[in-house]
Design a protein around this motif. Sequence first.
Motif, short mmCIF file in Angstrom:
data_model
loop_
_atom_site.label_atom_id
_atom_site.label_comp_id
_atom_site.label_asym_id
_atom_site.label_seq_id
_atom_site.Cartn_x
_atom_site.Cartn_y
_atom_site.Cartn_z
N ASP A 53 0.83 -1.21 0.00
CA ASP A 53 0.00 0.00 0.00
C ASP A 53 0.87 1.26 0.00
N GLU A 54 1.97 1.21 0.73
CA GLU A 54 2.89 2.36 0.78
C GLU A 54 3.48 2.62 -0.61
N ILE A 55 3.93 1.57 -1.26
CA ILE A 55 4.51 1.72 -2.60
C ILE A 55 3.45 2.22 -3.58
N SER A 56 2.26 1.65 -3.52
CA SER A 56 1.17 2.08 -4.40
C SER A 56 0.84 3.56 -4.17
N GLY A 57 0.82 3.95 -2.92
CA GLY A 57 0.56 5.35 -2.59
C GLY A 57 1.62 6.29 -3.15
N HIS A 58 2.89 5.88 -3.04
CA HIS A 58 3.98 6.67 -3.61
C HIS A 58 3.85 6.75 -5.13
#
Length: 185
Positions: free
Chosen positions: A12-17
């Motif tokens: 989710d963090e990577i997708s958000g970035h």
Amino acid sequence: MAKVELKAPIVDEISGHLNGAQGVVLVDYRGLTVEQDTQLRKQLREAGVVYKVYKNTLASIAADNAGFGELKDSLTGPNAIAFGEDETAAARVMANFAKKHEALVLKAGIVEGKVVDTNTIKELSTLPNREGMLSMLLSVLNAPVTSFARAVNAVAEARPADGAAAPAAEEAPKEEEEAATEAAA
């Protein structure tokens, strides 16, 4: 907890970035020394770019989730990802650093929601940042107005302060009067 549940926040963090960044650059950092990596991270931090190393499988899942499945082809070997708030910041810092340090290899990127190749990243690195582009645009828009203002100012300075006509304009009627008086005589 299962391993999948533990890794979901990272995906989710990577997708958000990926979704939140204006410019993303994927690089292979193999061969950089610790000192070189520290210099790179410092330059990226100063430019407002987030630089992270993620596992390829997690980055691949996140790329799919964010709609950048084409990026998965470049996710081989050790990779680092730079996420920039500016379209050119990450590309500019990474490309300039790669020129000086051959160990850093540009692989791919994302700009304006599209996956791009290394040539596009190198082209982006030559562009100024957003403030620089706005400054150039304003100077282009301001040039005609400035030229007009200078022309009006030059005309205003050519007139005497009391508002009378310019001396050259006064001489012409006097000459005509003298010519008319001579013709009458």
